[in-house]
Design an enzyme around this catalytic site. Structure first.
Site, PDB file in Angstrom:
ATOM      1  CB  SER A   1      40.552 -17.590  20.196  1.00  0.00           C
ATOM      2  OG  SER A   1      40.118 -18.680  20.962  1.00  0.00           O
TER       3      SER A   1
ATOM      4  CG  HIS B   1      41.652 -14.876  16.594  1.00  0.00           C
ATOM      5  ND1 HIS B   1      41.307 -13.712  17.245  1.00  0.00           N
ATOM      6  CD2 HIS B   1      40.787 -15.823  17.044  1.00  0.00           C
ATOM      7  CE1 HIS B   1      40.297 -13.943  18.066  1.00  0.00           C
ATOM      8  NE2 HIS B   1      39.960 -15.216  17.964  1.00  0.00           N
TER       9      HIS B   1
ATOM     10  CE  LYS C   1      37.201 -13.419  16.483  1.00  0.00           C
ATOM     11  NZ  LYS C   1      36.427 -12.880  17.594  1.00  0.00           N
TER      12      LYS C   1
HETATM   13  C1  LIG Z   1      38.508 -18.928  16.777  1.00  0.00           C
HETATM   14  C2  LIG Z   1      37.144 -18.279  16.748  1.00  0.00           C
HETATM   15  N1  LIG Z   1      36.203 -18.788  15.941  1.00  0.00           N
HETATM   16  C3  LIG Z   1      34.983 -18.241  15.869  1.00  0.00           C
HETATM   17  C4  LIG Z   1      34.652 -17.130  16.598  1.00  0.00           C
HETATM   18  C5  LIG Z   1      33.277 -16.577  16.498  1.00  0.00           C
HETATM   19  O1  LIG Z   1      33.250 -15.484  15.622  1.00  0.00           O
HETATM   20  P1  LIG Z   1      32.138 -14.366  15.789  1.00  0.00           P
HETATM   21  O2  LIG Z   1      32.582 -13.447  16.871  1.00  0.00           O
HETATM   22  O3  LIG Z   1      32.050 -13.718  14.455  1.00  0.00           O
HETATM   23  O4  LIG Z   1      30.881 -15.070  16.169  1.00  0.00           O
HETATM   24  C6  LIG Z   1      35.612 -16.551  17.457  1.00  0.00           C
HETATM   25  C7  LIG Z   1      35.392 -15.371  18.281  1.00  0.00           C
HETATM   26  O5  LIG Z   1      34.500 -14.768  18.541  1.00  0.00           O
HETATM   27  C8  LIG Z   1      36.885 -17.143  17.530  1.00  0.00           C
HETATM   28  O6  LIG Z   1      37.818 -16.648  18.352  1.00  0.00           O
END
Ligand SMILES: Cc1ncc(COP(=O)(O)O)c(C=O)c1O
Length: 383
Positions: free
Chosen positions: A173, A201, A232
């Site tokens: 991320s 992502h 996203k």
């Molecule tokens: C790699 C990764 N996993 C999980 C999440 C969590 O997802 P959410 O924003 O839907 O809670 C994020 C970012 O927010 C992320 O970058």
């Protein structure tokens, strides 16, 4: 609390909320002016897409604002079911289950599948929600060096015969690099471990049609647990897990973040479903995003800024926290929205600008942004 907040300010680590005054698109209004958005996770620019909004509005009119209960009580309606079916199809899996966020998916799934006595091998740069899931599980968590499959194998061999899982972000991320999926799956098979990939992502970004890591590596159907988010590239809200029907039925019966939380609104589910359809019906979005990624990295390099990425996340490394804040502020003044990313999101002294691209950015915009980034770095280095 005051002491700690003061210390954060002194270390240039204090964070403030930025209020966006328009839909999350390639251009946004911020502090009453037009800005080029270069930091949003809405990679395919679907948050404000008219057909997505219209479909969500229909769900809102039909079903109201809230879901009224958790998924297992009163909070499931037809949009939840249709979305889960669409996700399973999109990811080429038997079934899918939707959680309220990606965070809830990771922190719910991992403790469900691993417990005390098991071992979880986790990449050192995995997302916070994976780290929390590992902590909550009670399993031994073994952190391996970032995307280093030799280190991973060594660590597995040090624990012969142990049951457990390998878990990794698919696209990391902050750095935007891609997991070495072929080797990770080979190790999971060889040592009888479950494999879990977080496609937050990756979905809508990599692979010829945006289906994520498996499509990128031509390894369709090989990962045991494919997790992702709808917040996203899909431009809505929610998290999901795709896999076998046994897996999804198990999660529905066991995952605490699924069971003990009010489910997402019908409008959010409808938005995600329509957005997924558009990703399939209009392949130009993924193609244009991938073109933009190549173009932007090329423009940055032409201006002497190191940039290498195959994903929508393009880190511009700065180092010192104060400098990163200054560069970001200068870019903001010039109409480019790119916040500085600092500790604890990245390691101390490794602050960066994290540029995130959209399918709808134009060539001219990306070229202007690259020039502005190079200028801001030079300017702040000298001041
Ligand atoms: C790699 C990764 N996993 C999980 C999440 C969590 O997802 P959410 O924003 O839907 O809670 C994020 C970012 O927010 C992320 O970058």
């Amino acid at each position: 609390m005051e002491e700690e907040l003061k210390a954060l300010r002194q270390q240039q680590l204090y964070r403030e909320i930025k209020v966006i005054e328009s839909p999350q698109r390639a251009h946004v209004r911020y502090r009453n002016r037009d800005m080029l958005m270069l930091a949003s996770n809405s990679y395919l620019d679907l948050c404000g897409e008219e057909r997505v909004k219209a479909y969500a509005a229909r769900a809102l009119a039909e079903y109201g604002t809230g879901s009224g209960g958790s998924r297992l009580t009163t909070g499931t309606n037809i949009y939840h079911i249709q979305l889960e079916e669409a996700l399973a199809r999109f990811k080429g899996r038997e079934a899918a289950v939707v959680f309220n966020t990606g965070f809830a998916a990771n922190s719910g799934v991992i403790p469900c599948l691993c417990r005390a006595g098991d071992v979880i091998y986790s990449d050192e740069l995995n997302h916070a929600s994976i780290i929390d899931g590992c902590r909550q599980s009670g399993a031994e968590t073994v952190v391996y060096r970032h995307n280093d499959m030799e280190d991973l194998e060594r660590k597995i061999q040090e624990r012969p015969g142990r049951q457990g899982m390998i878990v990794s972000d698919g696209v990391f991320s902050m750095d935007g690099d891609i997991v070495d999926l072929p080797k990770l799956l080979e190790l999971a098979d060889a040592y009888g471990l479950l494999s879990m990939i977080d496609e937050a992502h990756a979905t809508g970004v990599i692979g010829a049609t945006g289906r994520g890591c498996e499509e990128y590596f031509h390894l369709e159907g090989r990962t045991d647990i494919l997790m992702g988010t709808l917040s996203k590239a899909v431009g809505a809200e929610g998290g999901y897990v795709c896999g076998s029907r046994t897996l999804t039925e198990y999660l529905k019966n066991k995952a605490r973040s699924y069971i003990f939380s009010t489910s997402l609104s019908p409008a959010a589910m409808a938005a995600a479903k329509r957005a997924l359809e558009l990703i399939e019906e209009e392949p130009w979005r993924v193609e244009k995003l991938q073109e933009n990624i190549c173009l932007f990295c090329h423009c940055l390099r032409e201006h002497g800024v190191e940039a290498e990425s195959e994903t929508a996340i393009i880190p511009v490394r700065i180092g010192e926290e104060g400098m990163a804040v200054k560069v970001s502020e200068r870019l903001m003044e010039q109409g480019f929205f790119i916040p500085a990313i600092r500790y604890p999101t990245v390691k101390r002294g490794e602050a960066m600008l994290r540029a995130a691209l959209m399918a709808t950015h134009t060539k001219e915009e990306l070229s202007a942004a690259a020039a502005a980034i190079a200028e801001a770095i030079d300017y702040c280095r000298d001041c």
